[in-house]
Design a protein around this motif. Sequence first.
Motif, PDB file in Angstrom:
ATOM      1  N   ILE A   1       0.822  -1.215   0.000  1.00 36.37           N
ATOM      2  CA  ILE A   1       0.000   0.000   0.000  1.00 36.37           C
ATOM      3  C   ILE A   1       0.855   1.264   0.000  1.00 36.37           C
ATOM      4  CG2 ILE A   1      -1.745   1.316   1.275  1.00 36.37           C
ATOM      5  CD1 ILE A   1      -2.782  -1.324   2.401  1.00 36.37           C
ATOM      6  N   ILE A   2       1.893   1.316   0.861  1.00 41.68           N
ATOM      7  CA  ILE A   2       2.645   2.572   1.016  1.00 41.68           C
ATOM      8  C   ILE A   2       4.158   2.399   0.835  1.00 41.68           C
ATOM      9  CG2 ILE A   2       0.934   3.705   2.476  1.00 41.68           C
ATOM     10  CD1 ILE A   2       2.647   2.901   4.901  1.00 41.68           C
ATOM     11  N   GLY A   3       4.603   1.223   0.398  1.00 40.82           N
ATOM     12  CA  GLY A   3       6.009   1.024   0.086  1.00 40.82           C
ATOM     13  C   GLY A   3       6.956   1.274   1.253  1.00 40.82           C
ATOM     14  N   PHE A   4       7.948   2.137   1.028  1.00 39.11           N
ATOM     15  CA  PHE A   4       9.010   2.351   2.016  1.00 39.11           C
ATOM     16  C   PHE A   4       8.563   3.195   3.207  1.00 39.11           C
ATOM     17  CE2 PHE A   4      11.300   0.894  -1.637  1.00 39.11           C
ATOM     18  CZ  PHE A   4      12.373   0.192  -1.113  1.00 39.11           C
ATOM     19  N   MET A   5       7.331   3.652   3.211  1.00 44.30           N
ATOM     20  CA  MET A   5       6.790   4.354   4.373  1.00 44.30           C
ATOM     21  C   MET A   5       6.332   3.375   5.458  1.00 44.30           C
ATOM     22  SD  MET A   5       7.008   7.604   4.207  1.00 44.30           S
ATOM     23  CE  MET A   5       5.884   7.970   5.543  1.00 44.30           C
ATOM     24  N   THR A   6       6.487   2.081   5.183  1.00 46.44           N
ATOM     25  CA  THR A   6       5.996   1.048   6.106  1.00 46.44           C
ATOM     26  C   THR A   6       6.503   1.216   7.546  1.00 46.44           C
ATOM     27  OG1 THR A   6       5.534  -0.613   4.422  1.00 46.44           O
ATOM     28  CG2 THR A   6       6.100  -1.430   6.605  1.00 46.44           C
ATOM     29  N   PRO A   7       7.828   1.364   7.777  1.00 49.42           N
ATOM     30  CA  PRO A   7       8.278   1.535   9.177  1.00 49.42           C
ATOM     31  C   PRO A   7       7.641   2.736   9.866  1.00 49.42           C
ATOM     32  CG  PRO A   7      10.146   1.041   7.752  1.00 49.42           C
ATOM     33  CD  PRO A   7       8.978   1.327   6.855  1.00 49.42           C
ATOM     34  N   VAL A   8       7.393   3.816   9.110  1.00 48.56           N
ATOM     35  CA  VAL A   8       6.769   5.010   9.680  1.00 48.56           C
ATOM     36  C   VAL A   8       5.329   4.704  10.102  1.00 48.56           C
ATOM     37  CG1 VAL A   8       6.058   7.393   9.233  1.00 48.56           C
ATOM     38  CG2 VAL A   8       8.224   6.533   8.314  1.00 48.56           C
ATOM     39  N   ALA A   9       4.584   4.003   9.225  1.00 51.10           N
ATOM     40  CA  ALA A   9       3.201   3.645   9.536  1.00 51.10           C
ATOM     41  C   ALA A   9       3.139   2.719  10.745  1.00 51.10           C
ATOM     42  CB  ALA A   9       2.543   2.982   8.328  1.00 51.10           C
ATOM     43  N   ILE A  10       4.076   1.779  10.825  1.00 50.60           N
ATOM     44  CA  ILE A  10       4.113   0.863  11.970  1.00 50.60           C
ATOM     45  C   ILE A  10       4.413   1.631  13.256  1.00 50.60           C
ATOM     46  CG2 ILE A  10       5.424  -1.041  13.004  1.00 50.60           C
ATOM     47  CD1 ILE A  10       5.685  -2.238  10.206  1.00 50.60           C
ATOM     48  N   LEU A  11       5.279   2.634  13.152  1.00 53.67           N
ATOM     49  CA  LEU A  11       5.589   3.472  14.314  1.00 53.67           C
ATOM     50  C   LEU A  11       4.361   4.263  14.756  1.00 53.67           C
ATOM     51  CD1 LEU A  11       7.620   4.692  16.314  1.00 53.67           C
ATOM     52  CD2 LEU A  11       8.237   6.357  14.544  1.00 53.67           C
ATOM     53  N   ILE A  12       3.620   4.810  13.789  1.00 57.57           N
ATOM     54  CA  ILE A  12       2.395   5.549  14.121  1.00 57.57           C
ATOM     55  C   ILE A  12       1.379   4.616  14.778  1.00 57.57           C
ATOM     56  CG2 ILE A  12       0.427   6.828  13.172  1.00 57.57           C
ATOM     57  CD1 ILE A  12       2.337   7.884  11.006  1.00 57.57           C
TER      58      ILE A  12
ATOM     59  N   MET B   1      -3.712   9.933   4.305  1.00 54.96           N
ATOM     60  CA  MET B   1      -4.771   8.997   4.665  1.00 54.96           C
ATOM     61  C   MET B   1      -4.316   7.556   4.470  1.00 54.96           C
ATOM     62  SD  MET B   1      -8.705   8.677   3.275  1.00 54.96           S
ATOM     63  CE  MET B   1      -9.212  10.207   4.086  1.00 54.96           C
ATOM     64  N   SER B   2      -3.554   7.279   3.405  1.00 52.35           N
ATOM     65  CA  SER B   2      -3.069   5.916   3.156  1.00 52.35           C
ATOM     66  C   SER B   2      -2.161   5.454   4.286  1.00 52.35           C
ATOM     67  CB  SER B   2      -2.317   5.860   1.822  1.00 52.35           C
ATOM     68  OG  SER B   2      -3.156   6.195   0.750  1.00 52.35           O
ATOM     69  N   ILE B   3      -1.291   6.350   4.752  1.00 50.94           N
ATOM     70  CA  ILE B   3      -0.378   6.006   5.842  1.00 50.94           C
ATOM     71  C   ILE B   3      -1.160   5.726   7.117  1.00 50.94           C
ATOM     72  CG2 ILE B   3       1.521   6.853   7.284  1.00 50.94           C
ATOM     73  CD1 ILE B   3       2.360   8.579   4.848  1.00 50.94           C
ATOM     74  N   LEU B   4      -2.154   6.565   7.405  1.00 51.77           N
ATOM     75  CA  LEU B   4      -2.960   6.372   8.618  1.00 51.77           C
ATOM     76  C   LEU B   4      -3.818   5.113   8.526  1.00 51.77           C
ATOM     77  CD1 LEU B   4      -4.064  10.048   9.408  1.00 51.77           C
ATOM     78  CD2 LEU B   4      -2.310   8.675  10.554  1.00 51.77           C
ATOM     79  N   ILE B   5      -4.277   4.779   7.314  1.00 51.24           N
ATOM     80  CA  ILE B   5      -5.045   3.541   7.135  1.00 51.24           C
ATOM     81  C   ILE B   5      -4.178   2.338   7.470  1.00 51.24           C
ATOM     82  CG2 ILE B   5      -6.024   1.995   5.374  1.00 51.24           C
ATOM     83  CD1 ILE B   5      -7.306   4.445   4.093  1.00 51.24           C
ATOM     84  N   VAL B   6      -2.930   2.331   6.968  1.00 53.09           N
ATOM     85  CA  VAL B   6      -2.025   1.226   7.278  1.00 53.09           C
ATOM     86  C   VAL B   6      -1.738   1.177   8.776  1.00 53.09           C
ATOM     87  CG1 VAL B   6       0.306   0.326   6.945  1.00 53.09           C
ATOM     88  CG2 VAL B   6      -0.975   1.192   4.993  1.00 53.09           C
ATOM     89  N   SER B   7      -1.564   2.339   9.400  1.00 50.43           N
ATOM     90  CA  SER B   7      -1.352   2.385  10.854  1.00 50.43           C
ATOM     91  C   SER B   7      -2.540   1.773  11.594  1.00 50.43           C
ATOM     92  CB  SER B   7      -1.147   3.828  11.315  1.00 50.43           C
ATOM     93  OG  SER B   7      -0.001   4.394  10.723  1.00 50.43           O
ATOM     94  N   SER B   8      -3.742   2.028  11.093  1.00 52.10           N
ATOM     95  CA  SER B   8      -4.947   1.461  11.716  1.00 52.10           C
ATOM     96  C   SER B   8      -5.010  -0.043  11.503  1.00 52.10           C
ATOM     97  CB  SER B   8      -6.196   2.124  11.124  1.00 52.10           C
ATOM     98  OG  SER B   8      -6.162   3.520  11.313  1.00 52.10           O
ATOM     99  N   LEU B   9      -4.641  -0.487  10.289  1.00 54.99           N
ATOM    100  CA  LEU B   9      -4.652  -1.921   9.997  1.00 54.99           C
ATOM    101  C   LEU B   9      -3.620  -2.670  10.839  1.00 54.99           C
ATOM    102  CD1 LEU B   9      -4.976  -1.849   6.100  1.00 54.99           C
ATOM    103  CD2 LEU B   9      -6.737  -2.534   7.729  1.00 54.99           C
ATOM    104  N   THR B  10      -2.501  -2.016  11.155  1.00 54.58           N
ATOM    105  CA  THR B  10      -1.455  -2.675  11.945  1.00 54.58           C
ATOM    106  C   THR B  10      -1.746  -2.610  13.436  1.00 54.58           C
ATOM    107  OG1 THR B  10      -0.106  -0.648  12.040  1.00 54.58           O
ATOM    108  CG2 THR B  10       0.315  -2.171  10.223  1.00 54.58           C
TER     109      THR B  10
END
Length: 444
Positions: free
Chosen positions: A39-50, A198-207
Amino acid sequence: MESKKKEKKALGLAELVAIALGGMVGGGIFTILGVSVSIIGFMTPVAILIGGVFALLAAYSYVKLGVYYKDEGATYSFYKRTYPKIPFLSSMIGWFVIFGYISTIALYAFTFSSYMISGSDLAESIWARKLIAIGVIAVFALINAWSVNGMGKTEDFLVYTKLLILAAIAFIFFQNGTMPVSEFFGKLQVDWEQSHVMSILIVSSLTFVAYEGFQLVINGVNEMSQPEKKIPGAIYIAVFLVILIYVVISFAAMLAIPSEEIIAKKEFSLAAGAGKIIGIWGTRLVIVGAVLATSSAISGTLFGSSRQMAVIAGDGFFPRILARRKNGIPRIGIITMAVTASTLILVGGLELILEFGSVTFLVVSLLMAIANFQIRKQTNSSTILTLLAILCLATGTVLIFYYEYTHQWEQLLFIVFIYVILTVFSWFFSIREKRRLHREEFPK
């Protein structure tokens, strides 16, 4: 008499941290990586942190309520005692939470069996995986039903061994990464510019579901001494460790494994990547880590949720037989949860049930933050932190429903259907309990 007291207070800080880590680091890190990268590529660690920040905000209210009430019913009891005049809602939350735990146990067991037989001739047999999954649930149900101390020591071994293995996996990826760190941050900047917030926050919510489990510490309040110190200590230590584990491993994996392979392999991307780097022993190391992760998650979840079920049953919102205990252990509740989880495995559809669990724990965490805000003076909570928790968890809840609606609306319908069924059961038991209390108050 002294020995009985010691048995009741058998859980120290190490065991409590292990229970929280066991509940959180289940199959999460082995599954969320592929979904996030797609979904967000290399932003993954950031989304997981959020997502970890969301978890810390949720944990804040759980800690405050846990120390204030000191009730092993945790989520259910907090809501019941904060809103004592709304028994139906207390019953409904109890049913939602327990079923969420049961579906999580089923998923962990299925993930365990998938990794356990991966690479063997049985790997393609769905019934082999189901039978092994049911078998591992039975093993940990017996351990939990036998002894609190035995469960605690088993959890210690499983959790801390798996942490060492996860640390070894991260080290291997760092040492053998083919992508320079500077290149990673360059691609991260590109993905940041191309990705919507929104995509980053969606991934953060999914994680967020990968952080679920810290509240299991509170379910053991009757088996610990000094809960006012051990509850916050165990929960905050565990959440910080899990954030560190997830961010480091996701970062290291993306340095060593091409993003296309992470997306293609999904939950097996870590095993496949380690296999390419150091051969079959790398694959086996990841498999052992996954097996230990899911094992400790099954054990920790059975421990905490069975006690919460016993409290709810004692209030009449589940069949009262589930409230029975022997030596303080709700053995019938443990067996019931194990049998129900095994039934879910036999029936199938675990992916849909997992989505229900994700939504449920996000919604329930939001409700706990609202309850803590309601009595923030009694719990000595920060108004700013509590409101921030409500805002973030509400945003996450809306986003995950939006994602389901736009990407998997059939699953959203199934989730709503499950909610309706559980609401009917909770209404039935709340009405029955209300009538029983009325008969006791006004006997004929």
